[in-house]
Design a protein around this motif. Structure first.
Motif, PDB file in Angstrom:
ATOM      1  N   MET A   1       0.719  -1.277   0.008  1.00  0.00           N
ATOM      2  CA  MET A   1      -0.042   0.033   0.084  1.00  0.00           C
ATOM      3  C   MET A   1       1.073   1.128   0.112  1.00  0.00           C
ATOM      4  O   MET A   1       1.934   1.358   0.875  1.00  0.00           O
ATOM      5  N   SER A   2       0.564   2.024  -0.906  1.00  0.00           N
ATOM      6  CA  SER A   2       1.347   3.403  -0.991  1.00  0.00           C
ATOM      7  C   SER A   2       0.902   4.486   0.336  1.00  0.00           C
ATOM      8  O   SER A   2      -0.336   4.556   0.479  1.00  0.00           O
ATOM      9  N   THR A   3       1.803   5.231   0.448  1.00  0.00           N
ATOM     10  CA  THR A   3       1.431   6.533   1.447  1.00  0.00           C
ATOM     11  C   THR A   3       1.561   7.754   0.507  1.00  0.00           C
ATOM     12  O   THR A   3       2.138   8.010  -0.447  1.00  0.00           O
ATOM     13  N   ILE A   4       0.706   8.516   1.144  1.00  0.00           N
ATOM     14  CA  ILE A   4       0.669   9.992   0.574  1.00  0.00           C
ATOM     15  C   ILE A   4       0.995  10.969   1.579  1.00  0.00           C
ATOM     16  O   ILE A   4       0.740  11.009   3.014  1.00  0.00           O
ATOM     17  N   THR A   5       1.962  11.864   1.307  1.00  0.00           N
ATOM     18  CA  THR A   5       2.436  12.814   2.016  1.00  0.00           C
ATOM     19  C   THR A   5       1.879  14.263   1.720  1.00  0.00           C
ATOM     20  O   THR A   5       1.993  14.459   0.452  1.00  0.00           O
ATOM     21  N   THR A  50       1.807  11.996   6.914  1.00  0.00           N
ATOM     22  CA  THR A  50       1.800  11.011   6.070  1.00  0.00           C
ATOM     23  C   THR A  50       0.461   9.954   6.315  1.00  0.00           C
ATOM     24  O   THR A  50       0.100   9.749   7.382  1.00  0.00           O
ATOM     25  N   SER A  52      -2.452   6.816   4.694  1.00  0.00           N
ATOM     26  CA  SER A  52      -2.656   5.930   3.679  1.00  0.00           C
ATOM     27  C   SER A  52      -3.684   6.296   2.760  1.00  0.00           C
ATOM     28  O   SER A  52      -4.079   5.355   1.792  1.00  0.00           O
ATOM     29  N   GLN A  53      -4.402   7.371   2.729  1.00  0.00           N
ATOM     30  CA  GLN A  53      -5.431   7.984   1.773  1.00  0.00           C
ATOM     31  C   GLN A  53      -5.451   9.232   1.735  1.00  0.00           C
ATOM     32  O   GLN A  53      -4.809  10.026   2.547  1.00  0.00           O
ATOM     33  N   GLU A  54      -5.950   9.978   0.732  1.00  0.00           N
ATOM     34  CA  GLU A  54      -5.989  11.385   0.501  1.00  0.00           C
ATOM     35  C   GLU A  54      -6.730  12.053   1.349  1.00  0.00           C
ATOM     36  O   GLU A  54      -7.813  11.648   1.936  1.00  0.00           O
TER      37      GLU A  54
END
Length: 76
Positions: A1-5, A50, A52-54
């Motif tokens: 799973m990608s992370t969003i910063t 940081t 896991s979702q927008e």
């Protein structure tokens, strides 16, 4: 799973208690994994989130406002 910063600039923070208040409110948002605050006492502090979702600018702004501070720029 990608992370969003997401990075936002917050005014009014002056101390460790300010960091705790803002971090606690932002961490309560769904998907938030980490909050890192670069305090610039009396100036504009940088808050890096940081997740896991927008996260919407509105929900970040509301969380910061709940802690008693103001988002002055959202550099998401």
């Amino acid at each position: 799973m990608s992370t969003i910063t997401t990075t936002v600039s917050v005014s009014g923070m002056t101390c460790g208690h300010c960091i705790s208040s803002v971090s606690e409110e932002i961490e309560s948002l769904a998907g938030v994994e980490e909050v890192d605050v670069d305090l610039n006492a009396g100036g504009i502090s940088t808050v890096t989130i940081t997740s896991s979702q927008e996260l919407s600018p509105a929900e970040i702004g509301e969380a910061v406002a709940e802690a008693g501070y103001l988002v002055v720029a959202n550099n998401a």
